[in-house]
Scaffold this active site. Structure first.
Site, PDB file in Angstrom:
ATOM      1  N   ASP B 178      40.966  35.893  39.633  1.00 32.56           N
ATOM      2  CA  ASP B 178      41.470  35.945  38.263  1.00 32.56           C
ATOM      3  C   ASP B 178      42.945  36.304  38.235  1.00 32.56           C
ATOM      4  OD1 ASP B 178      40.345  38.627  39.184  1.00 32.56           O
ATOM      5  OD2 ASP B 178      41.711  39.195  37.565  1.00 32.56           O
ATOM      6  N   GLY B 322      43.562  41.360  42.782  1.00 34.37           N
ATOM      7  CA  GLY B 322      43.017  40.217  42.056  1.00 34.37           C
ATOM      8  C   GLY B 322      43.421  38.906  42.696  1.00 34.37           C
ATOM      9  N   GLU B 323      43.487  37.839  41.874  1.00 35.21           N
ATOM     10  CA  GLU B 323      43.863  36.487  42.317  1.00 35.21           C
ATOM     11  C   GLU B 323      42.796  35.842  43.196  1.00 35.21           C
ATOM     12  OE1 GLU B 323      47.584  36.442  44.423  1.00 35.21           O
ATOM     13  OE2 GLU B 323      48.685  37.457  42.835  1.00 35.21           O
ATOM     14  N   GLY B 324      41.760  36.586  43.560  1.00 29.42           N
ATOM     15  CA  GLY B 324      40.781  36.080  44.506  1.00 29.42           C
ATOM     16  C   GLY B 324      41.007  36.551  45.932  1.00 29.42           C
TER      17      GLY B 324
END
Lengths: 362, 362
Positions: B178, B322-324
């Site tokens: 995300d 985050g970001e994966g």
């Protein structure tokens, strides 16, 4: 770590396009690697795992579930690429070197690498082999020291030769793994001689029953009485090493000492290799600065030894296989930690190019 | 999982040339993957990460340290390959898809992929882009629901379209990440509405101070009062989703529901994505069977939600980016777990070939 390297590396990490500190332990690993290598950013793209194999005379006491021949059979498995460590190494980008540090039996005539040279340019991914058989298995430490002082010195020297090979070959990170039926017994005895609580060090290894576990305890207690005491300091540590090490563990200690001298990062596998690390650190306390703990294994004695060495395990997946599997996976994470500062965009780069042709300020 | 698959996979794991169970959690992951895919051994070589981006009206309340524009700037960073998730994906073997699920501002005119097709054969490693902007950021939930029921349904549907794209493209494992300034506030409110203790869910996100933290608490408490109650069951969950989700979290929930229907394994990132997973599991309790928890993040609310979902985080490295990133690293470990049974030598193969030409019995 020099103050300059620390400051430069911290500044770089804080300049990456992410919230400060948000990569957690990966940032710590990158900092430690910068300190070890003395460069910003550090690199760990070129990686190798050394799987050190040796046999243990103490298996005559019936402390292990597996016959001693499995050590040699697993060497064949490593060389054929079918062992767990081979799969881990392929997935995680490590070259594999299988080392006969002192297997009891004759091994097939694999073409052996010369540790005085560097790695062949084109291995095609095949495992390399080193024939550094310091003995045909250690002696049974229930009846006397596992090896002579001279044999112990030879193993340390063999390990140092492997470290020079690694350094000369340009490896930036070396995982250290072990194969030796009986070596959790050897490691437990060694660690007890180095001052750890024997009851905390003895575990079931590859899955022995209660009676075998009790025999393992008694064998170790008896040998500590018979071969000790082991004074604090390097002299006592060397004595403990000769008393209890199998050849692969003594060679591992030498490899770690050599890697520390060459400032090459070293990633530890599970309990037996961590015992070798404890020995190496007793012989040279500076060695710990170049070590990472690849993983927390399921062997119960592992954690207190890691704590004593000040090492925090990178992954914890209840593995207890050895061969370097945990070291390879942990080392992969350290490699990733080094790629982050080398490859991420930076706030101080005023423009970050976007696809297809625009640019944006950060 | 069917009994046959479970039995076959267990038999294969025990036939590998290693002590039984010695690969610990990796064996559990391989078993779960076999169950999800219905095949022995399972595969997870073809992997993708979807980074879902969206904006949150609640940032008007001053709950985040970063301005909302950062969401769009980071999208540019993903597309240029310079963000942390790009580095993780290159190192761990994942294709990257950046998804505009509802960024507030206009994004550059990147060539958008069509979710009704499959992945282009030759991306050359460049990130792919999906333009699925269901709204220009969510509304401020301090003043009313974050989105309408219809917008919420659109986001779920967009996520399901991405799942079909992933399945059609042959991805065997999908990491979900995300990007959305303000989304820990959105996630904390959503989870509170789903029944978790609000005090456990609110954390500092990307590093806010005490006053901002208190404001975040008050905003959430006020909105729960104003927009609730949220009855147990799918109806109440959908209402909670529309009340508090940003577009990226609602789209993530749809993606997870679609992956579960397609029996594609899904690896969760940190706190916001785990909140979306909790929502997905409330909408369809079967979805949890296809989920892995990529990592344990440093956000304090993460653990109780993982526990409630019955998920054990694969790595725990104090990350909170985050970001994966955590999903990609955890997904790499699941991929390794699948390679082990596919590639290791087996005891039942009577001969294991050695280099250069000998053979040995096991």
């Amino acid at each position: 770590m020099s103050d300059t390297i620390l400051a430069d590396m911290t500044a770089l990490l804080d300049d990456l396009t992410k919230p400060k500190g948000s990569l957690g332990k990966l940032e710590d690993y990158a900092l430690r690697m910068a300190g070890i290598q003395g460069r910003v950013p550090p690199r760990a793209d070129r990686r190798a795992v050394f799987v050190l194999a040796g046999d243990h005379g103490v298996t005559d006491e019936g402390v292990s579930l597996y016959p001693r021949d499995v050590t040699a059979q697993m060497m064949a498995n490593f060389m054929a690429g079918g062992a767990a460590v081979n799969v881990f190494a392929r997935a995680c980008g490590f070259d594999v070197y299988a080392v006969d540090a002192g297997v009891a039996t004759d091994l097939p005539a694999w073409p052996a690498l010369d540790p005085e040279r560097s790695a062949p340019q084109e291995s095609g991914g095949s495992p390399g082999f080193f024939g550094l058989k310091a003995m045909r298995g250690s002696a049974n430490f229930a009846r006397g020291p596992a090896m002579t002082d001279r044999q112990f010195a030879t193993c340390l020297e063999n390990g140092r030769r492997l470290a020079l090979f690694a350094s000369r070959s340009g490896y930036e990170l070396v995982a250290v793994g072990d194969m030796g039926i009986g070596n959790t017994t050897s490691a437990a005895a060694l660690l007890s001689a180095l001052g750890f609580c024997p009851d905390d060090m003895v575990d079931r290894g590859t899955g022995i029953d209660d009676a075998t576990l009790e025999r393992k305890r008694l064998v170790i207690a008896g040998a500590l009485d018979a071969l000790g005491p082991f004074p604090a300091g390097p002299g006592g540590a060397a004595r403990a090493g000769a008393a209890f090490c199998g050849p692969e563990l003594a060679t591992a200690a030498g490899l770690m000492l050599g890697l520390a001298d060459a400032r090459v990062a070293c990633v530890l596998d599970g309990f037996p290799i961590t015992a070798a690390a404890a020995l190496a650190c007793r012989l040279n306390p500076d060695a710990a600065a170049c070590m990472f703990a690849g993983h927390q294994s399921r062997v119960r004695g592992h954690r207190p030894v890691l704590d004593a060495l000040g090492l925090d395990p990178i992954v914890s997946l209840d593995m207890r296989l050895g061969e370097g599997t945990g070291a390879v996976l942990g080392g992969f994470v350290v490699g990733l930690a080094c790629r982050v500062p080398a490859e991420m965009a930076r706030f101080s780069q005023l423009t970050v190019s976007k696809a297809p042709s625009d640019e944006v300020d950060y």
